[in-house]
Design a protein around this motif. Structure first.
Motif, PDB file in Angstrom:
ATOM      1  N   PRO A  37      11.756 -23.875   0.608  1.00  9.78           N
ATOM      2  CA  PRO A  37      11.737 -22.265  -0.176  1.00  9.78           C
ATOM      3  C   PRO A  37      10.195 -22.382   0.032  1.00  9.78           C
ATOM      4  CG  PRO A  37      13.429 -24.057  -1.134  1.00  9.78           C
ATOM      5  CD  PRO A  37      12.914 -25.016   0.049  1.00  9.78           C
ATOM      6  N   GLU A  38       9.522 -23.355  -0.164  1.00 10.46           N
ATOM      7  CA  GLU A  38       8.435 -23.304  -0.047  1.00 10.46           C
ATOM      8  C   GLU A  38       7.510 -21.518   1.337  1.00 10.46           C
ATOM      9  OE1 GLU A  38       9.178 -25.979  -2.428  1.00 10.46           O
ATOM     10  OE2 GLU A  38       9.225 -25.988  -0.690  1.00 10.46           O
ATOM     11  N   HIS A  39       8.473 -22.095   2.258  1.00  6.33           N
ATOM     12  CA  HIS A  39       7.798 -21.228   3.932  1.00  6.33           C
ATOM     13  C   HIS A  39       8.054 -19.847   3.347  1.00  6.33           C
ATOM     14  CE1 HIS A  39       8.145 -25.143   5.628  1.00  6.33           C
ATOM     15  NE2 HIS A  39       6.915 -24.730   5.929  1.00  6.33           N
ATOM     16  N   PHE A  40       9.652 -19.422   2.331  1.00 11.11           N
ATOM     17  CA  PHE A  40       9.729 -18.224   2.794  1.00 11.11           C
ATOM     18  C   PHE A  40       8.832 -17.528   0.829  1.00 11.11           C
ATOM     19  CE2 PHE A  40      14.102 -20.181   2.749  1.00 11.11           C
ATOM     20  CZ  PHE A  40      14.611 -19.356   3.844  1.00 11.11           C
ATOM     21  N   VAL A  41       8.476 -18.320  -0.197  1.00  9.32           N
ATOM     22  CA  VAL A  41       7.112 -17.864  -0.354  1.00  9.32           C
ATOM     23  C   VAL A  41       6.347 -17.036   0.130  1.00  9.32           C
ATOM     24  CG1 VAL A  41       5.413 -18.571  -2.024  1.00  9.32           C
ATOM     25  CG2 VAL A  41       7.689 -19.535  -2.740  1.00  9.32           C
ATOM     26  N   LEU A  42       5.493 -18.236   1.368  1.00  9.49           N
ATOM     27  CA  LEU A  42       4.168 -17.547   1.679  1.00  9.49           C
ATOM     28  C   LEU A  42       4.463 -16.256   2.578  1.00  9.49           C
ATOM     29  CD1 LEU A  42       2.940 -21.669   2.538  1.00  9.49           C
ATOM     30  CD2 LEU A  42       2.330 -19.397   0.732  1.00  9.49           C
ATOM     31  N   ALA A  43       6.385 -16.796   3.876  1.00  5.72           N
ATOM     32  CA  ALA A  43       6.043 -15.214   4.108  1.00  5.72           C
ATOM     33  C   ALA A  43       6.532 -14.009   3.597  1.00  5.72           C
ATOM     34  CB  ALA A  43       7.932 -15.692   4.697  1.00  5.72           C
ATOM     35  N   ALA A  44       7.099 -14.374   1.722  1.00  6.37           N
ATOM     36  CA  ALA A  44       7.362 -13.517   1.543  1.00  6.37           C
ATOM     37  C   ALA A  44       5.476 -12.724   0.959  1.00  6.37           C
ATOM     38  CB  ALA A  44       7.800 -13.207   0.323  1.00  6.37           C
ATOM     39  N   LEU A  45       4.724 -13.640   0.828  1.00  2.00           N
ATOM     40  CA  LEU A  45       3.559 -12.989   0.494  1.00  2.00           C
ATOM     41  C   LEU A  45       2.678 -12.046   2.274  1.00  2.00           C
ATOM     42  CD1 LEU A  45       0.873 -13.339  -0.942  1.00  2.00           C
ATOM     43  CD2 LEU A  45       0.070 -15.511   0.583  1.00  2.00           C
ATOM     44  N   TYR A  71      -1.126 -20.459   4.454  1.00  5.55           N
ATOM     45  CA  TYR A  71      -0.572 -21.068   4.431  1.00  5.55           C
ATOM     46  C   TYR A  71      -1.046 -21.996   3.214  1.00  5.55           C
ATOM     47  CZ  TYR A  71      -2.896 -20.774   8.930  1.00  5.55           C
ATOM     48  OH  TYR A  71      -2.797 -20.796  10.452  1.00  5.55           O
ATOM     49  N   GLY A  72      -0.524 -23.019   2.823  1.00  7.14           N
ATOM     50  CA  GLY A  72      -0.465 -23.326   1.101  1.00  7.14           C
ATOM     51  C   GLY A  72      -0.745 -24.928   1.033  1.00  7.14           C
ATOM     52  N   ARG A 114      -4.053  -5.619  -3.876  1.00  8.10           N
ATOM     53  CA  ARG A 114      -3.638  -5.334  -5.098  1.00  8.10           C
ATOM     54  C   ARG A 114      -2.503  -4.672  -5.637  1.00  8.10           C
ATOM     55  NH1 ARG A 114      -8.817  -2.467  -5.919  1.00  8.10           N
ATOM     56  NH2 ARG A 114      -6.886  -0.319  -6.030  1.00  8.10           N
ATOM     57  N   GLY A 115      -1.719  -4.587  -5.010  1.00 11.83           N
ATOM     58  CA  GLY A 115      -0.307  -3.951  -4.409  1.00 11.83           C
ATOM     59  C   GLY A 115       0.762  -4.146  -4.288  1.00 11.83           C
ATOM     60  N   CYS A 116       0.440  -5.981  -3.669  1.00  8.92           N
ATOM     61  CA  CYS A 116       1.236  -6.768  -3.285  1.00  8.92           C
ATOM     62  C   CYS A 116       1.786  -7.452  -4.329  1.00  8.92           C
ATOM     63  CB  CYS A 116       0.760  -7.987  -2.640  1.00  8.92           C
ATOM     64  SG  CYS A 116       2.284  -8.436  -2.247  1.00  8.92           S
ATOM     65  N   PHE A 117       3.141  -7.327  -4.607  1.00  8.67           N
ATOM     66  CA  PHE A 117       3.820  -7.315  -5.990  1.00  8.67           C
ATOM     67  C   PHE A 117       4.483  -9.252  -6.090  1.00  8.67           C
ATOM     68  CE2 PHE A 117       6.812  -3.413  -5.519  1.00  8.67           C
ATOM     69  CZ  PHE A 117       5.376  -2.545  -5.503  1.00  8.67           C
ATOM     70  N   VAL A 118       4.291  -9.884  -4.952  1.00  6.66           N
ATOM     71  CA  VAL A 118       4.287 -11.059  -4.902  1.00  6.66           C
ATOM     72  C   VAL A 118       2.767 -12.180  -4.805  1.00  6.66           C
ATOM     73  CG1 VAL A 118       4.755 -12.896  -3.251  1.00  6.66           C
ATOM     74  CG2 VAL A 118       5.949 -11.238  -2.831  1.00  6.66           C
ATOM     75  N   SER A 119       1.795 -10.752  -4.488  1.00  3.50           N
ATOM     76  CA  SER A 119       0.686 -11.567  -4.651  1.00  3.50           C
ATOM     77  C   SER A 119       0.145 -11.469  -6.147  1.00  3.50           C
ATOM     78  CB  SER A 119      -0.387 -11.219  -3.794  1.00  3.50           C
ATOM     79  OG  SER A 119      -1.991 -11.289  -4.342  1.00  3.50           O
ATOM     80  N   ASN A 120       0.528 -10.598  -6.553  1.00  6.60           N
ATOM     81  CA  ASN A 120       0.845  -9.850  -8.514  1.00  6.60           C
ATOM     82  C   ASN A 120       1.354 -11.421  -9.143  1.00  6.60           C
ATOM     83  OD1 ASN A 120      -1.404  -7.888  -7.707  1.00  6.60           O
ATOM     84  ND2 ASN A 120       0.008  -6.759  -7.933  1.00  6.60           N
TER      85      ASN A 120
END
Length: 138
Positions: A37-45, A71-72, A114-120
């Motif tokens: 799942p952590e890979h999916f978070v990074l891919a989503a970012l 990388y995380g 600023r516009g990336c909802f995942v990053s925010n």
């Protein structure tokens, strides 16, 4: 009169075999041991940041293509003792046509970040490193 913010809603389903499906349809993402799942978070970012750049570039009248990686590090947070991403870094490489002036390029990058909802949505703020038209932007 205040403008109502746009509301976006998303749905995903995960079956007993852990295959994921978007509420929009499309192919299932089958469970594979190499994809956590952590890979999916990074891919989503990365995908979200690039999508935000696509949007900002189009609004500026620019064509853009790009790619990226992230990388995380996950460990216990000092603040609450929970395991979480404590460090996230991305490397994004894009090509803009026509090439904007340096100040306009920096503004475009700031808008994309600023516009990336995942990053925010992340508690840990990602550090983004950009290469634009072959030049690293500091």
């Amino acid at each position: 009169m205040a403008v109502k913010p746009r509301v976006l809603e998303f749905e995903v389903g995960v079956d007993r075999g852990r295959a994921s499906r978007s509420g929009l349809g499309g192919s299932a993402l089958e469970r594979e041991d190499e994809w956590w799942p952590e890979h999916f978070v990074l891919a989503a970012l990365v995908r979200c940041t690039l999508a935000s750049m696509d949007y900002s570039a189009r609004r500026a009248g620019l064509d853009v293509v790009g790619q990226g990686r992230a990388y995380g590090t996950v460990t216990k947070r000092e603040s609450d003792g929970l395991y979480a991403f404590v460090d996230i870094e991305s490397q994004l490489a894009i090509e803009l046509d026509p090439p904007p002036e340096r100040d306009a390029m920096r503004e475009l990058i700031a808008k994309a970040e600023r516009g990336c909802f995942v990053s925010n949505s992340l508690e840990t703020e990602p550090r983004h490193h950009w290469t634009v038209n072959g030049e690293e932007i500091a």
